[in-house]
Scaffold this motif. Structure first.
Motif, PDB file in Angstrom:
ATOM      1  N   LYS A  26     -12.653   2.514 -23.640  1.00 59.19           N
ATOM      2  CA  LYS A  26     -12.111   3.120 -22.430  1.00 59.19           C
ATOM      3  C   LYS A  26     -11.941   4.631 -22.589  1.00 59.19           C
ATOM      4  O   LYS A  26     -12.372   5.420 -21.764  1.00 59.19           O
ATOM      5  N   THR A  27     -11.290   5.022 -23.680  1.00 52.54           N
ATOM      6  CA  THR A  27     -10.898   6.427 -23.852  1.00 52.54           C
ATOM      7  C   THR A  27     -11.826   7.223 -24.752  1.00 52.54           C
ATOM      8  O   THR A  27     -11.819   8.443 -24.731  1.00 52.54           O
ATOM      9  N   PHE A  28     -12.616   6.529 -25.562  1.00 50.01           N
ATOM     10  CA  PHE A  28     -13.470   7.129 -26.586  1.00 50.01           C
ATOM     11  C   PHE A  28     -12.642   7.815 -27.683  1.00 50.01           C
ATOM     12  O   PHE A  28     -13.125   8.714 -28.367  1.00 50.01           O
ATOM     13  N   ILE A  29     -11.410   7.367 -27.843  1.00 44.50           N
ATOM     14  CA  ILE A  29     -10.569   7.828 -28.943  1.00 44.50           C
ATOM     15  C   ILE A  29     -10.876   6.981 -30.177  1.00 44.50           C
ATOM     16  O   ILE A  29     -11.017   5.767 -30.088  1.00 44.50           O
ATOM     17  N   GLU A  30     -10.969   7.643 -31.338  1.00 40.92           N
ATOM     18  CA  GLU A  30     -11.278   6.923 -32.575  1.00 40.92           C
ATOM     19  C   GLU A  30     -10.131   5.999 -32.968  1.00 40.92           C
ATOM     20  O   GLU A  30      -8.976   6.399 -33.026  1.00 40.92           O
ATOM     21  N   LEU A  31     -10.482   4.745 -33.261  1.00 42.54           N
ATOM     22  CA  LEU A  31      -9.500   3.764 -33.722  1.00 42.54           C
ATOM     23  C   LEU A  31      -9.522   3.610 -35.240  1.00 42.54           C
ATOM     24  O   LEU A  31      -8.533   3.217 -35.844  1.00 42.54           O
ATOM     25  N   GLY A  32     -10.669   3.903 -35.839  1.00 41.87           N
ATOM     26  CA  GLY A  32     -10.773   3.782 -37.295  1.00 41.87           C
ATOM     27  C   GLY A  32     -12.199   3.976 -37.750  1.00 41.87           C
ATOM     28  O   GLY A  32     -13.129   4.091 -36.946  1.00 41.87           O
ATOM     29  N   ARG A  33     -12.354   4.022 -39.076  1.00 46.91           N
ATOM     30  CA  ARG A  33     -13.680   4.102 -39.678  1.00 46.91           C
ATOM     31  C   ARG A  33     -13.664   3.411 -41.026  1.00 46.91           C
ATOM     32  O   ARG A  33     -12.645   3.378 -41.705  1.00 46.91           O
ATOM     33  N   ALA A  34     -14.784   2.846 -41.390  1.00 46.79           N
ATOM     34  CA  ALA A  34     -14.926   2.163 -42.676  1.00 46.79           C
ATOM     35  C   ALA A  34     -16.075   2.814 -43.434  1.00 46.79           C
ATOM     36  O   ALA A  34     -17.239   2.689 -43.047  1.00 46.79           O
TER      37      ALA A  34
ATOM     38  N   LYS B 291     -10.436  -7.824 -19.150  1.00 50.14           N
ATOM     39  CA  LYS B 291     -10.494  -7.951 -17.695  1.00 50.14           C
ATOM     40  C   LYS B 291     -11.349  -6.842 -17.084  1.00 50.14           C
ATOM     41  O   LYS B 291     -11.929  -7.022 -16.021  1.00 50.14           O
ATOM     42  N   ASP B 292     -11.401  -5.701 -17.739  1.00 46.90           N
ATOM     43  CA  ASP B 292     -12.187  -4.576 -17.253  1.00 46.90           C
ATOM     44  C   ASP B 292     -13.521  -4.490 -18.000  1.00 46.90           C
ATOM     45  O   ASP B 292     -13.629  -4.913 -19.154  1.00 46.90           O
ATOM     46  N   GLU B 293     -14.516  -3.909 -17.353  1.00 50.52           N
ATOM     47  CA  GLU B 293     -15.845  -3.795 -17.955  1.00 50.52           C
ATOM     48  C   GLU B 293     -15.825  -3.006 -19.261  1.00 50.52           C
ATOM     49  O   GLU B 293     -16.583  -3.301 -20.187  1.00 50.52           O
TER      50      GLU B 293
END
Length: 444
Positions: free
Chosen positions: A414-422, A386-388
């Protein structure tokens, strides 16, 4: 390697005839380079035409690829479908799934012009042609002549709004005569591009309906731009954002002699990228005096003023400095938007951070890690967003730490917090541009 010499001409290095060939073979080789057959070294971007994907550079050759296996398939020549010798690797996609692009036609019927063309969506292609190249249905939307017949502008991208194309004809130009004689003179094609610092940068606003530029002439000072960020229409104005340089210093940094230098704070870039916002008034008062600002939008410092010749001089608003390889939530392409996702460069052209720039508050969020070199950040929206900025950021990170593998980074947009990496156990290079291809079977 078998020939122990360069055998294919590329942008920066020419291949010359085998010295063992006879004089007739050598003469034929020289004559064939008067109109160069450019490379199919498709290293810049991935383009979607219909249901097909193509690796592209900026020449008339593109390569069809299988996005699942990465197998290289057909070599496709734009010139067999549309008369463009050069084309951008940054097309646009409209709401109907059509692909919009532009290219330069060199010397067609004695004219050098910029051409805007459309490749229809797969839904618009007849069933009997589904197995053929979508380019067979290429349609020229409009064309405009180059400001100088023998010196067309170099460009890497362009802008679109709902009703207009935006083309920045910058004074970084290709010299056709030098290009035609480059092989004979023993120089590369790269040397045939020159920056004319004393010339204006012309801004063309092309009406999609009339297929012609609007009559008013707009210009700004000499600059070099590679990437448009976004463009939109607001209250009788066209607003467009670009990443601009004061000259072609970045271009020159990629000569081998400069690349081999040790990068340090002392070898800083001569010119830094700046994100600039231009605001173009679509209706200009004929009686407006010289130096009267024609921009009526609030919350921008961009100006547009008539000169004594009746042309409009545009002064941009500087949004921020130091960002390159900009991406947006593409659902907001050609619409008023807020967020730019980009690579951040400091004293060298290699990015050190990924950033999110807020065009309203002028603030930045960033991600960085020691000995990690990020590629262009790619925004992927949440399916029910819903948000850009509701989505994730993908970026390929090259590691120079021998103890750490390179990896694909996933950030919350939104937050620029890391969610994961591969991570991947392979040597990879910093890429330029990429594409996210949704899994078509994911919802089944």
């Amino acid at each position: 390697m078998e020939s122990n010499r360069i055998v294919v001409s590329e942008f920066g290095t020419m291949a010359y005839p085998d010295p063992c060939k006879n004089i007739f073979s050598k003469a034929f080789t020289y004559l064939s380079h008067v109109i160069p057959e450019f490379t199919d070294n498709c290293l810049i971007n991935i383009i979607k035409f219909g249901d097909d994907y193509y690796a592209s550079s900026e020449t008339n050759f593109i390569r069809k690829i299988d996005p699942n296996t990465l197998e290289t398939l057909d070599k496709v020549d734009y010139l067999k479908h549309i008369t463009v010798n050069l084309a951008t690797s940054h097309p646009h996609y409209d709401s109907e799934g059509n692909t919009l692009n532009m290219g330069t036609s060199i010397g067609d019927k004695g004219k050098t012009k910029y051409m805007f063309f459309k490749i229809p969506s797969s839904a618009a292609i007849p069933e009997k042609d589904k197995n053929k190249s979508p380019l067979k249905h290429a349609e020229v939307i409009c064309s405009i002549p180059a400001h100088r017949l023998l010196n067309p502008s170099y460009y890497h991208s362009f802008g679109v709004t709902e009703n207009y194309f935006i083309f920045v004809e910058q004074p970084l130009k290709l010299d056709i005569l030098k290009l035609a004689t480059a092989y004979f003179r023993g120089v590369n094609w790269a040397s045939c591009i020159c920056f004319h610092e004393d010339e204006k940068t012309w801004i063309h606003i092309i009406d999609k309906k009339t297929k012609k530029p609007i009559s008013q002439k707009f210009y700004t000072e000499a600059l070099v731009t590679y990437h448009h960020v976004n463009a939109y229409e607001e209250d009788g104005h066209v607003v467009f954002d670009i990443i601009a340089y004061k000259d072609n210093g970045l271009y020159n940094m990629f000569y081998m002699a400069n690349l081999k230098k040790d990068f340090s704070d002392e070898s800083t870039m001569d010119t830094a990228p700046t994100c600039k916002r231009f605001v173009i008034p679509l209706q200009t008062d004929k009686d407006a005096g010289v130096e009267i600002n024609l921009v009526k939008l609030p919350q921008t410092t961009a100006k547009a003023m008539k000169d004594k010749d009746g042309n409009v001089s545009c002064q941009p608003e500087v949004l921020c400095e130091g960002i390159e390889l900009p991406r947006i939530n593409y659902n907001y392409n050609a619409k008023k938007y807020r967020y730019i996702y980009a690579s951040y460069v400091e004293w060298r052209p290699i990015p050190t951070k990924i950033v999110k720039f807020d065009t309203v508050t002028k603030t930045m969020k960033s991600w960085s890690e020691d000995m990690s070199w990020p590629a262009e950040p790619l925004f992927v929206p949440h399916p029910d967003s819903k948000d850009e900025d509701d989505g994730v950021i993908l970026s390929v990170i090259v590691s120079s730490d021998p103890k750490k593998q390179s990896f694909l980074l996933v950030l919350d947009a939104k937050t620029f917090i890391e969610l994961g990496r591969a991570s991947i156990s392979a040597n990879i290079h910093i890429d330029l541009h990429g594409i996210f291809i949704p899994d078509q079977t994911a919802g089944q």
